[in-house]
Motif scaffolding. Structure first.
Motif, PDB file in Angstrom:
ATOM      1  N   ILE A   1       1.017  -1.215  -0.005  1.00  0.00           N
ATOM      2  CA  ILE A   1      -0.052  -0.032   0.232  1.00  0.00           C
ATOM      3  C   ILE A   1       1.154   1.184  -0.186  1.00  0.00           C
ATOM      4  CG2 ILE A   1      -1.982   1.294   1.204  1.00  0.00           C
ATOM      5  CD1 ILE A   1      -2.585  -1.662   0.327  1.00  0.00           C
ATOM      6  N   PRO A   2       1.052   2.042  -1.120  1.00  0.00           N
ATOM      7  CA  PRO A   2       2.256   2.909  -1.316  1.00  0.00           C
ATOM      8  C   PRO A   2       1.692   4.118  -0.718  1.00  0.00           C
ATOM      9  CG  PRO A   2       1.132   2.708  -3.375  1.00  0.00           C
ATOM     10  CD  PRO A   2       0.380   1.674  -2.405  1.00  0.00           C
ATOM     11  N   PHE A   3       0.702   4.465   0.003  1.00  0.00           N
ATOM     12  CA  PHE A   3       0.155   5.899   0.310  1.00  0.00           C
ATOM     13  C   PHE A   3       0.647   6.221   1.847  1.00  0.00           C
ATOM     14  CE2 PHE A   3      -2.772   3.919  -2.690  1.00  0.00           C
ATOM     15  CZ  PHE A   3      -2.666   4.844  -3.663  1.00  0.00           C
ATOM     16  N   CYS A   4       0.917   7.399   1.958  1.00  0.00           N
ATOM     17  CA  CYS A   4       1.255   8.014   3.389  1.00  0.00           C
ATOM     18  C   CYS A   4       0.606   9.207   3.394  1.00  0.00           C
ATOM     19  CB  CYS A   4       2.719   7.829   3.478  1.00  0.00           C
ATOM     20  SG  CYS A   4       3.729   6.229   3.834  1.00  0.00           S
ATOM     21  N   ARG A   5       0.335   9.491   4.962  1.00  0.00           N
ATOM     22  CA  ARG A   5      -0.193  11.042   4.955  1.00  0.00           C
ATOM     23  C   ARG A   5       1.136  11.855   4.710  1.00  0.00           C
ATOM     24  NH1 ARG A   5      -4.000  12.252   8.204  1.00  0.00           N
ATOM     25  NH2 ARG A   5      -4.105  10.241   9.336  1.00  0.00           N
ATOM     26  N   SER A   6       2.388  11.508   5.169  1.00  0.00           N
ATOM     27  CA  SER A   6       3.437  12.416   4.775  1.00  0.00           C
ATOM     28  C   SER A   6       4.805  11.581   4.755  1.00  0.00           C
ATOM     29  CB  SER A   6       3.696  13.387   5.772  1.00  0.00           C
ATOM     30  OG  SER A   6       3.984  12.888   7.103  1.00  0.00           O
ATOM     31  N   LYS A   7       5.625  11.760   4.150  1.00  0.00           N
ATOM     32  CA  LYS A   7       6.897  11.290   4.009  1.00  0.00           C
ATOM     33  C   LYS A   7       8.071  11.481   5.064  1.00  0.00           C
ATOM     34  CE  LYS A   7       9.201   8.376   0.783  1.00  0.00           C
ATOM     35  NZ  LYS A   7       8.710   6.997   0.259  1.00  0.00           N
ATOM     36  N   CYS A   8       8.367  10.404   5.719  1.00  0.00           N
ATOM     37  CA  CYS A   8       9.345  10.730   6.643  1.00  0.00           C
ATOM     38  C   CYS A   8      10.810  10.787   6.230  1.00  0.00           C
ATOM     39  CB  CYS A   8       9.598   9.358   7.639  1.00  0.00           C
ATOM     40  SG  CYS A   8       8.015   8.988   8.538  1.00  0.00           S
ATOM     41  N   ASP A   9      11.732  11.370   6.793  1.00  0.00           N
ATOM     42  CA  ASP A   9      12.777  11.727   6.125  1.00  0.00           C
ATOM     43  C   ASP A   9      13.757  10.552   5.805  1.00  0.00           C
ATOM     44  OD1 ASP A   9      12.294  14.323   6.352  1.00  0.00           O
ATOM     45  OD2 ASP A   9      13.754  15.233   7.521  1.00  0.00           O
ATOM     46  N   TYR A  10      13.950   9.299   6.857  1.00  0.00           N
ATOM     47  CA  TYR A  10      14.753   8.541   6.407  1.00  0.00           C
ATOM     48  C   TYR A  10      14.143   7.473   5.489  1.00  0.00           C
ATOM     49  CZ  TYR A  10      11.520   6.286   9.741  1.00  0.00           C
ATOM     50  OH  TYR A  10      10.081   5.905  10.126  1.00  0.00           O
ATOM     51  N   CYS A  11      12.815   7.670   5.108  1.00  0.00           N
ATOM     52  CA  CYS A  11      12.390   6.334   4.196  1.00  0.00           C
ATOM     53  C   CYS A  11      12.755   6.506   2.721  1.00  0.00           C
ATOM     54  CB  CYS A  11      10.892   6.489   4.386  1.00  0.00           C
ATOM     55  SG  CYS A  11       9.724   5.195   3.503  1.00  0.00           S
ATOM     56  N   ASP A  12      13.090   5.003   2.386  1.00  0.00           N
ATOM     57  CA  ASP A  12      13.442   4.587   1.075  1.00  0.00           C
ATOM     58  C   ASP A  12      12.526   3.775   0.333  1.00  0.00           C
ATOM     59  OD1 ASP A  12      15.293   5.018  -1.145  1.00  0.00           O
ATOM     60  OD2 ASP A  12      15.924   2.878  -0.718  1.00  0.00           O
ATOM     61  N   PHE A  13      11.509   3.615   1.304  1.00  0.00           N
ATOM     62  CA  PHE A  13      10.315   2.556   0.531  1.00  0.00           C
ATOM     63  C   PHE A  13       9.632   3.150  -0.278  1.00  0.00           C
ATOM     64  CE2 PHE A  13      10.975   0.531   5.074  1.00  0.00           C
ATOM     65  CZ  PHE A  13      11.339  -0.682   4.559  1.00  0.00           C
ATOM     66  N   TYR A  14       9.128   2.527  -1.382  1.00  0.00           N
ATOM     67  CA  TYR A  14       8.113   2.888  -2.273  1.00  0.00           C
ATOM     68  C   TYR A  14       6.824   3.579  -1.686  1.00  0.00           C
ATOM     69  CZ  TYR A  14       5.578   4.532  -6.339  1.00  0.00           C
ATOM     70  OH  TYR A  14       5.048   5.325  -7.540  1.00  0.00           O
ATOM     71  N   SER A  15       6.633   4.775  -1.354  1.00  0.00           N
ATOM     72  CA  SER A  15       5.306   5.356  -0.782  1.00  0.00           C
ATOM     73  C   SER A  15       5.507   6.894  -1.387  1.00  0.00           C
ATOM     74  CB  SER A  15       5.540   5.219   0.698  1.00  0.00           C
ATOM     75  OG  SER A  15       6.821   6.074   1.138  1.00  0.00           O
ATOM     76  N   LEU A  16       4.046   7.227  -1.191  1.00  0.00           N
ATOM     77  CA  LEU A  16       3.832   8.540  -1.775  1.00  0.00           C
ATOM     78  C   LEU A  16       2.883   9.413  -0.811  1.00  0.00           C
ATOM     79  CD1 LEU A  16       2.879   7.269  -5.431  1.00  0.00           C
ATOM     80  CD2 LEU A  16       5.010   8.602  -4.736  1.00  0.00           C
ATOM     81  N   ALA A  17       2.878  10.463  -0.804  1.00  0.00           N
ATOM     82  CA  ALA A  17       2.067  11.630   0.006  1.00  0.00           C
ATOM     83  C   ALA A  17       1.260  12.454  -1.103  1.00  0.00           C
ATOM     84  CB  ALA A  17       2.958  12.410   0.873  1.00  0.00           C
ATOM     85  N   GLY A  18       0.031  12.503  -0.692  1.00  0.00           N
ATOM     86  CA  GLY A  18      -0.728  13.460  -1.236  1.00  0.00           C
ATOM     87  C   GLY A  18      -1.367  12.808  -2.565  1.00  0.00           C
ATOM     88  N   LYS A  19      -1.440  11.523  -2.626  1.00  0.00           N
ATOM     89  CA  LYS A  19      -2.219  10.662  -3.828  1.00  0.00           C
ATOM     90  C   LYS A  19      -3.270   9.978  -3.395  1.00  0.00           C
ATOM     91  CE  LYS A  19       1.059  11.355  -7.000  1.00  0.00           C
ATOM     92  NZ  LYS A  19       0.881  12.144  -8.207  1.00  0.00           N
ATOM     93  N   GLU A  20      -3.952  10.707  -2.526  1.00  0.00           N
ATOM     94  CA  GLU A  20      -5.350  10.110  -1.892  1.00  0.00           C
ATOM     95  C   GLU A  20      -6.300   9.534  -2.958  1.00  0.00           C
ATOM     96  OE1 GLU A  20      -3.235  12.038   1.476  1.00  0.00           O
ATOM     97  OE2 GLU A  20      -3.868  12.587  -0.630  1.00  0.00           O
ATOM     98  N   ALA A  21      -6.371  10.716  -4.244  1.00  0.00           N
ATOM     99  CA  ALA A  21      -7.333  10.851  -4.919  1.00  0.00           C
ATOM    100  C   ALA A  21      -6.988   9.367  -5.832  1.00  0.00           C
ATOM    101  CB  ALA A  21      -7.116  11.907  -6.105  1.00  0.00           C
ATOM    102  N   ARG A  22      -5.818   8.713  -5.985  1.00  0.00           N
ATOM    103  CA  ARG A  22      -5.795   7.817  -6.608  1.00  0.00           C
ATOM    104  C   ARG A  22      -6.052   6.310  -5.925  1.00  0.00           C
ATOM    105  NH1 ARG A  22      -6.478   7.630 -10.765  1.00  0.00           N
ATOM    106  NH2 ARG A  22      -4.571   6.512 -11.721  1.00  0.00           N
TER     107      ARG A  22
END
Length: 399
Positions: free
Chosen positions: A11-32
């Motif tokens: 599940i590649p959706f996040c509320r915000s992206k943490c500074d250390y994170c390298d996993f494939y995840s996206l913030a601001g894409k709730e519409a998708r």
């Protein structure tokens, strides 16, 4: 009896992206999210017939932040899995959660849908450290999230913690562990901070921000192993500790070389003798699944020789370790040069032997990349020595 299989849903959706994170995840894409849900279901529908004869005994929703995706979508996916796959009645079903995106009603709904394990990304008990990482929660929310899970009768809770954070010292890390223990989780994952290239944290370090050095991180790690053992949490992998019966059955599949199938951008699979992964591209994944196109990033058949390398690399991450006749039987390789090196490690306090089984010690885990790398080199040399005589025998005369 059906062979066992794990499913991983990214599940590649996040509320915000943490500074250390390298996993494939996206913030601001709730519409998708809705289109992504359609793609996941279509992909699982296409894959399910390939798993006939296999029983799914673990399901893992990872991310990203699955709890941010919404319990309605997660319930729909679980219902689909139960209908299309042979889902074991006692399957371990895990959902990764951030403390800011869970509450009792939601967790109760997930538990009724079959979720019986949650993994909470707590990371630290100190709000200043959480804020410094741009985590979207504070520790009080983590405490409330654990209470909500208990109220929802979820009986298997894992907490993720990170040591080696900017500005952290040993006493601060000890306090984080003690506060986590006060929540009485069944499982703890304690990871050393790794600065991934291209992340905001990497940029901060390049600009001069200081992190605890290797010796400080080693002190934190070794203290953690001893402290958690005293509280009944047995270490079973480099970074993972559990009360009896609460090891992560899904993650053990990765470390023990068991088959699993992943869904979603960036997800990996190891099934049918082939390892493959999907491209790290949300739009490409949605379009490729729903409208036809390439979603595979890499795919390869894994020869038995390479499986032997994986056996060393993955099993030595665990306290179960490796065993001589297991190695000889599965890969037809000579264990003697491996054992000679392990005996050197034993003298250094990096490895220990129980009958024919070898595992790394906590001190060995600290330098495991180097130790395992040396063993892989020895294995490669031994394999070449075994192969060259056959090549010479088959070479035509040049006279």
């Amino acid at each position: 009896m059906a062979e066992k299989l794990g499913l991983y849903i990214h599940i590649p959706f996040c509320r915000s992206k943490c500074d250390y994170c390298d996993f494939y995840s996206l913030a601001g894409k709730e519409a998708r999210m809705d289109d992504y849900q359609k793609a996941l279901i279509a992909h699982m529908k296409e894959t399910a017939p390939l798993t006939r004869g296999w029983q799914v005994d673990t399901v893992y929703f990872g991310g990203g932040t699955p709890s941010y995706y919404g319990e309605k979508r997660l319930r729909e996916l679980l219902k689909f899995i139960a209908r299309r796959f042979d889902l074991a009645k006692d399957a371990e079903i895990t959902v990764e959660c951030n403390p800011d995106s869970v509450e009792r009603k939601m967790l109760l709904s997930l538990r009724r849908a079959g979720v019986n394990r949650i993994s909470l990304g707590v990371q630290s008990a100190h709000d200043c450290e959480l804020h410094n990482l741009h985590r979207p929660h504070d520790f009080r929310q983590a405490q409330r999230a654990v209470s909500a899970a208990r109220a929802a009768k979820i009986g298997n809770i894992s907490l993720d913690l990170i040591y080696g954070l900017p500005g952290q010292d040993l006493e601060g890390w000890k306090d984080t562990v003690e506060q986590a223990l006060s929540l009485a989780p069944e499982h703890l994952s304690c990871y050393g901070l790794k600065v991934e290239p291209g992340t905001p944290l990497d940029d901060r370090v390049i600009r001069g921000e200081k992190l605890p050095d290797d010796d400080q991180q080693a002190d934190m790690y070794l203290w953690t192993v001893e402290r958690l053992a005293a509280e009944g949490y047995r270490q079973y992998e480099i970074s993972n500790f559990a009360r009896a019966g609460y090891q992560s059955r899904h993650n053990l599949k990765y470390w023990m070389g068991r088959p699993y199938i992943g869904f979603g951008p960036g997800a990996h699979s190891d099934f049918g003798g082939r390892r493959y992964s999907f491209q790290r591209d949300l739009e490409g994944y949605i379009s490729g699944v729903l409208h036809g196109g390439t979603v595979i990033d890499e795919s390869e058949l894994i020869p038995q020789r390479e499986r032997g390398s994986e056996y060393l690399m993955l099993r030595l991450r665990t306290t179960r370790g490796i065993e001589e006749w297991e190695y000889r039987r599965e890969f037809f390789l000579n264990f003697d040069p491996i054992e000679q090196k392990l005996e050197e490690y034993e003298r250094q306090g990096w490895a220990e032997r129980h009958d024919r089984r070898w595992n790394l010690t906590p001190k060995g885990f600290l330098v495991s990349n180097q130790l395992i790398g040396d063993l892989l080199s020895i294995q490669e040399e031994a394999t070449l020595e075994k192969t060259l005589p056959r090549l010479k025998q088959g070479r035509p005369d040049k006279e």
